[in-house]
Design an enzyme around this catalytic site. Structure first.
Site, PDB file in Angstrom:
ATOM      1  N   GLY A  39       0.786  -1.221   0.000  1.00  0.00           N
ATOM      2  CA  GLY A  39       0.000   0.000   0.000  1.00  0.00           C
ATOM      3  C   GLY A  39       0.818   1.272   0.000  1.00  0.00           C
ATOM      4  N   LYS A  42       4.147   1.699  -4.376  1.00  0.00           N
ATOM      5  CA  LYS A  42       5.245   1.208  -5.220  1.00  0.00           C
ATOM      6  C   LYS A  42       4.755   0.772  -6.599  1.00  0.00           C
ATOM      7  CE  LYS A  42       6.432  -2.142  -2.433  1.00  0.00           C
ATOM      8  NZ  LYS A  42       5.264  -2.051  -1.538  1.00  0.00           N
ATOM      9  N   SER A  43       3.718  -0.066  -6.621  1.00  0.00           N
ATOM     10  CA  SER A  43       3.197  -0.535  -7.909  1.00  0.00           C
ATOM     11  C   SER A  43       2.575   0.607  -8.698  1.00  0.00           C
ATOM     12  CB  SER A  43       2.167  -1.654  -7.690  1.00  0.00           C
ATOM     13  OG  SER A  43       2.780  -2.814  -7.165  1.00  0.00           O
ATOM     14  N   THR A  44       1.923   1.526  -8.006  1.00  0.00           N
ATOM     15  CA  THR A  44       1.352   2.691  -8.682  1.00  0.00           C
ATOM     16  C   THR A  44       2.438   3.490  -9.388  1.00  0.00           C
ATOM     17  OG1 THR A  44      -0.487   2.853  -7.120  1.00  0.00           O
ATOM     18  CG2 THR A  44       0.073   4.849  -8.342  1.00  0.00           C
ATOM     19  N   GLU A 161       7.047  -7.123  -7.648  1.00  0.00           N
ATOM     20  CA  GLU A 161       7.038  -8.236  -6.686  1.00  0.00           C
ATOM     21  C   GLU A 161       7.512  -9.535  -7.370  1.00  0.00           C
ATOM     22  OE1 GLU A 161       6.745  -7.585  -3.697  1.00  0.00           O
ATOM     23  OE2 GLU A 161       5.483  -5.821  -3.486  1.00  0.00           O
TER      24      GLU A 161
END
Length: 257
Positions: A39, A42-44, A161
């Site tokens: 949350g 990072k992925s965003t 990931e």
């Protein structure tokens, strides 16, 4: 030389600030990690760099080899040499592993395809004519996706990931693949909250609640994240903690999760 520069990136979704003034400098032919709890954004950040639909309405700028990516869609960014490996690799009913790898490969020969899949520890005769579908495990699909990236030889690789949902043997192959990418001249950014994965990097950025809190060699940032991050209620100015990371003159910690 910087291959990627992110400048003051902000992204709002439904009145929530998901990325908060993020800036990065990524040098070519190195392995980086963006570390932080689930949350953290990072992925965003990775999706914004890649230009996925729904993630291009940011303010700030993303520069690739000195040229702004603003206004470019995912296919245009891919053509420039950027690729993203998903946390959960896609399944393609009816598409064989051979065609999947060949479609991405810079050299579209059978020999190149066989070489790529051998590099991730898979038997070409066993896998090339299988479909990239639910008949393959998550670990198998991750290694096949990595094989396609090795064959593609992109300039910048975002791995979201990379160790998620795979066994130890597969993980070793993923890490070997990261080293091969670097040897071929690619720059790699690992998006991870895993101590095992981020230790493959040379340099790291520590991220929490959409903001970059610190950066430095992986030994420094990795040790802090692994050993000292504790839950916090505010991204920039929580209650002071002895030895925390200093942000804007105050001590702060990183939310665990």
């Amino acid at each position: 030389m910087n291959i990627l520069e992110v400048r003051n990136l902000e992204l709002w979704v439904n009145s929530n600030k998901i990325l908060d003034d993020v800036s990065l400098d990524i040098e070519e032919n190195r392995v980086y990690a963006i570390v932080g709890p689930n949350g953290a954004g990072k992925s965003t950040l990775a999706y914004s760099i890649m230009g996925l639909e729904g993630y291009t309405g940011y303010s700030g700028d993303i520069l690739f080899k000195g040229e702004s990516l603003n206004g470019l869609d995912i296919s245009e960014r891919a053509e420039k040499g950027i690729t993203l490996a998903w946390q959960e690799p896609a399944r393609f009913e009816g598409l064989t592993v051979r065609k999947f790898i060949k479609s991405a490969a810079s050299e579209k020969s059978d020999e190149s395809v066989r070489s790529a899949i051998e590099k991730v520890g898979m038997d070409p005769d066993q896998y090339l004519d299988r479909a990239v579908d639910k008949g393959l495990s998550g670990g198998e699909r991750k290694k096949i996706e990595l094989a396609s990236i090795l064959a593609m030889e992109p300039e910048l690789v975002l791995l979201d990931e990379p160790d998620s949902g795979i066994d130890v043997a597969s993980l070793d192959r993923i890490f070997e693949g990261i080293e091969l990418l670097k040897e071929k001249g690619s720059t790699v950014i690992l998006i991870t909250h895993s101590a095992t994965a981020h230790r493959q990097a040379e340099y790291a950025y520590l991220m929490c609640r959409g903001a970059i809190l610190d950066e430095g060699p992986i030994d420094d940032i990795g040790s802090y994240f692994e050993e000292r991050c504790i839950p916090c209620d505010h991204k920039n100015a929580p209650e002071e903690k002895e030895g925390g990371i200093e942000v804007d003159g105050s001590q702060t910690t990183v939310q665990s999760g």
